[in-house]
Structure formats: C-alpha cells, structure tokens
Design an enzyme around this catalytic site. Structure first.
Site, PDB file in Angstrom:
ATOM      1  N   SER A  78       0.834  -1.198   0.000  1.00  0.00           N
ATOM      2  CA  SER A  78       0.000   0.000   0.000  1.00  0.00           C
ATOM      3  C   SER A  78       0.870   1.251   0.000  1.00  0.00           C
ATOM      4  CB  SER A  78      -0.925   0.008   1.219  1.00  0.00           C
ATOM      5  OG  SER A  78      -0.172   0.216   2.406  1.00  0.00           O
ATOM      6  N   CYS A 126      -2.462  -4.188  -8.004  1.00  0.00           N
ATOM      7  CA  CYS A 126      -2.163  -2.764  -8.123  1.00  0.00           C
ATOM      8  C   CYS A 126      -2.374  -2.256  -9.538  1.00  0.00           C
ATOM      9  CB  CYS A 126      -0.744  -2.467  -7.649  1.00  0.00           C
ATOM     10  SG  CYS A 126       0.530  -3.328  -8.573  1.00  0.00           S
TER      11      CYS A 126
END
Length: 494
Positions: free
Chosen positions: A231, A286
C-alpha cells in the site's frame, strides 16, 4: 509439531529451516473456505540480524562467482520452476484464493523475470571508451551492492518476490525476502527450488514477520538496498525509513487505475478486457481497473453490456474441481471492509448497478463483482484504492474533461483507453498522468523486459523493478581511467 491443517511456515536462514526466535504466529487462511490452513511465525529483529550475518558472509564468495556461472544456476532454477509450475499454481490458489488460471499467470510472470536474469552475463557488461583524453582510456564496471532485502504483498505470492530476488542474486548480491505473512508457503517453495538448483548457502534467505521485521530490514546497517510492494502509506514509510538509514530503495504503492471507453471502441473486446481488468484476482492487484470512464453516448450501452457480463461471472472455491471465474478476497477483514464501502456508497446516494453483496457463497471471503454509478472526482470513492472487485463509473462530457478529472488522482500506475481512433489514443497516452498506459490493453503491466513504471503516490524511488532498471538498482558503477605512457621502454624504475 505442525499438523496437516495447521502447517507451520519455516524461515530460511543460511540454508537452515527454522521457526525463528519469536513464539508468536499469524494464521494463514484458505480464502475460498475461510479455514485456517497454516501458521506463520512472526519473526523478530533478532531473526533479521541472523539472516544479515549469513548473507554478508555468503556475499564475500557469491559476488566473486563469474556471471556466466551464476547464470548456470538461474537456468537450472528456470527449469525447476517450469517442471513445478502446476504444483506452485495450486499452492498459490490455496493460500491466496486466485483461480488456477490466475495463479498460473502469477508464477508465469515471475518465471519471465528469471528468464531475463539468465542473461546476466550480458546485462552486467559496462561501457568503455578508448582515448577519452590523450593517452587515457575509460571503462565502467557494474558491481553488486551487498545484502539486499525484499518485502512483498499477499496479492501476487510468486510474481512480486520474483520481480526482486532473481535479478538481485544474478547481479551478485545476496538476498533476504520477507513475504506477506498471509501467503508464506509460495515463498518457501520458491526458496526450496532455488536451493535445489544449486544456490550456495546464505545467498537467499526468507524471514517471516510483521512491522518489527520490516523496520529491522529498513534500518539494519548490513543491508544495502530494500525493495517493497504494498500500500502507498507503507511504501512511503519504508522509503522514508530506509533512505534515512542510507539505503537504496524502490517502493511500489497503491493505485486507482482507469478504464476509459470511447464511442468507437470495439464492444465485445472492450467488455471482455474491462471485466478481466476490474474483477480478475478479485480486484486485488495494483493494476486493477477500478475507475470506468464512459465518453458520450457510449455510457448507456456500456452499462448494459457490462452488467450482463458481470452477472455471468461465477464465484466459488478456487481449489475445488469446478471451474470458476472469480475467487475470494484474501480474508474476512478485507471482505467486511469492501462490503462496508458498498453499503456506505449506497447511503450517499450512489447508484449500485450491480451489487456484489448478493448471492455470495456461504463459506469463504467472497465479494461479488460490483458496479457503482454517479461517481465524481470530489468523492473519496474516486480517489481511494479499494483493492477489491468494485468498479466506479464516471461520465465526463468528452476526452479532455476525462483527462482533467483523472489527473487529479494521487496515484499514477495504469490507465487504458479503448478506441479505434489513433489521434485519441495518442492524445490520451501523452496527457494522462501515469507511468503505464494501455491502448486497448486492459492491464498495461509490462513484461519482464520493461520496468514496472508507476508514478506519483504509486511509487517512491528512482529505479523501478524489472528490466534494465532492475539491474541498475541492484548494482553500482565503478569508473576506471587508465594511462600507459608511450615511452614505457625508457621507464626502468624510479
């Protein structure tokens, strides 16, 4: 002693398999069933220190092994990965929840990086220039850094670690991998096969754990470089902490990727591509296409066709006999978080065109494919990464307004345009503010020959993973200038 249902993951430190110095463990789930299938030992800074010691010792000899000989081991590793592809895919599916096809893709994309690293004898070549100045020749050498570390996420248990360690080790470095505690067993299998290929003791090490291990890797004086994928908040933390301790860092973060559809896009191919980009791997990547942008009159037909395609997707146990199109998210916390976002969005007046809260399997951590309408750039839903199978629909008036909206995003991983118009494609690809652009390609993630080139809050650092940038990241250059006097016959001594 571990049992079949609760297998204990092991750490690899200097070719010795160990449970580490900390008695604390973290559960590993089969996301398809919700059952605990294993335990991950949560390592400590002491475990990191032990791994660094053996890696430093191994570096002294491994860095001196000629590049072609290092490539020999990588070629053997490549063969073993190919032989074990199906068993590794099954393992990924069991601990991550991917469908078998998605799991095969996971290991295949990592496999491609190993193939790339097999060419290390060529990739490590420097440059030379004769007569750079009168009687002076210049050359450069690429040399390894030392001990390198990698911190990888749960969503690609094989591919992301293999973005890192094959190139680092091929360059002559030694390596410590900290895989996600949620998916430890794929990393262990990758390490086992590397040892089987003949990798010397201490060159590749695996240490499990959480924040304590991450921070120890970022601050240990014996580690030269850190690679991270996860993240954005943690990527920023890793980058800041490790660089403040003098390390070279590449830290990949989150994303909010775009799927933009022009009125002249091919309908069938576009729907297939959008569906795969948004809901493949349950949206947990992602490069997931999480923002859908319809331009002009295409919005109505696009919604209708996409909802129909979403309704046809099947969910279920990815490790079972039956073929399914979509698996679960990684754990109960992720499931509850994503379902909460859908509920909160509905309360805000956002229209739920396809509701992923309905028709879910009774067991496991499932969220169905979801399509939300009436999303705009002022909403958190537009800006924040959800990491799940939720697609948000925006309807700007034209391409320029769409680009203006999308360039407000804090991230910069991927954006795709679907069109038959070369001018529109060129305009979009030059003006959109991100590092990887697709033209009729739903997931514009590059192959191993090219860098995974995220921008903005999607990446912290200078040199990306994969390709020649990966080789540059894991090496440093030495410049040598030499002069040999033409009158050497007159020089007999002092």
């Amino acid at each position: 002693m571990e049992n079949k249902e609760h297998q204990l993951a092991r750490m690899l430190i200097g070719n010795k398999w160990t449970t580490g110095n900390n008695a604390t463990t973290s559960p590993v789930y089969n996301p398809s069933t919700g059952e605990i299938i294993g335990l991950t030992p949560m390592g400590s800074a002491e475990d990191v220190n032990e791994a660094v010691k053996v890696a430093q010792k191994a570096f002294q000899t491994w860095s001196e092994v000629p590049s072609p000989r290092r490539a020999d081991i990588l070629f053997r590793y490549r063969s073993l990965l190919e032989e074990n592809m199906e068993s590794i895919a099954s393992l990924i599916s069991k601990e991550n929840g991917k469908t078998l096809d998605e799991a095969r893709g996971d290991i295949r994309r990592g496999f491609e990086v190993v193939e790339f690293a097999c060419g290390i004898a060529h990739l490590m070549k420097g440059e030379s220039l004769s007569q750079i100045a009168p009687e002076i020749d210049g050359l450069t050498l690429k040399e390894p850094l030392g001990v390198c570390a990698g911190i990888s996420p749960f969503n690609f248990p094989a591919m992301v670690p293999m973005w890192m360690f094959p190139i680092a080790i091929a360059c002559g470095n030694t390596f410590i991998l900290k895989p996600s505690e949620k998916v430890p067993f794929t990393a262990i299998r990758l390490a086992e096969l590397f040892l089987e290929a003949g990798l010397p003791e201490g060159v590749f090490n695996v240490v499990h754990g959480g924040r304590e291990v991450v921070d120890a890797l970022c601050t240990h004086p014996g580690i030269a470089a850190v690679s991270f994928v996860g993240s954005s908040p943690i990527a920023k933390h890793v980058y800041s902490l490790a660089t403040s301790h003098g390390k070279r860092v590449q830290a990949g973060g989150g994303a909010k990727n775009v799927q933009l559809v022009m009125p002249d896009a091919d309908p069938d191919a576009t729907i297939r591509s959008i569906s795969g980009a948004a809901f493949g791997c349950a949206g947990q990547r992602c490069m997931a296409g999480s923002l859908l942008v319809g331009i002009g009159e295409i919005v109505g037909p696009l919604k209708e066709r996409l909802v129909s395609a979403m309704d046809s997707l099947t969910m279920g146990d990815t490790s079972g006999e039956d073929r399914v199109d979509m698996g679960p998210v990684i754990d109960g916390q992720s499931k509850n978080r994503i379902l909460g976002v859908i509920s909160d969005s509905e309360k805000m007046g956002i229209k739920v065109l396809r509701d992923g809260r309905n028709g879910l399997p009774k067991e496991g951590f499932f969220v169905g494919p979801t399509l939300l309408e009436q999303v705009n750039p002022e909403m958190d839903l537009f800006r924040e990464e959800l990491f799940g199978p939720v697609l948000s629909l925006l309807s700007p008036k034209n391409l320029d307004e769409a680009i203006s909206w999308l360039n407000r995003l804090p991230f910069g991983n991927g954006a795709t345009i679907y069109t038959s118009n070369g001018q529109a494609a060129r305009h979009f690809s030059r003006k959109i503010n991100c590092g990887m652009v697709g033209i009729n390609v739903g997931v514009p993630a590059p192959m191993a020959l090219f860098p995974f080139a995220g921008w903005n809050d999607s990446f912290y650092g200078d040199l990306h993973v994969q390709g020649t940038e990966g080789v540059m990241f894991y090496t440093r250059q030495r410049v040598i200038l030499s002069r040999w006097d033409n009158n050497y016959q007159r020089i007999q001594g002092w």
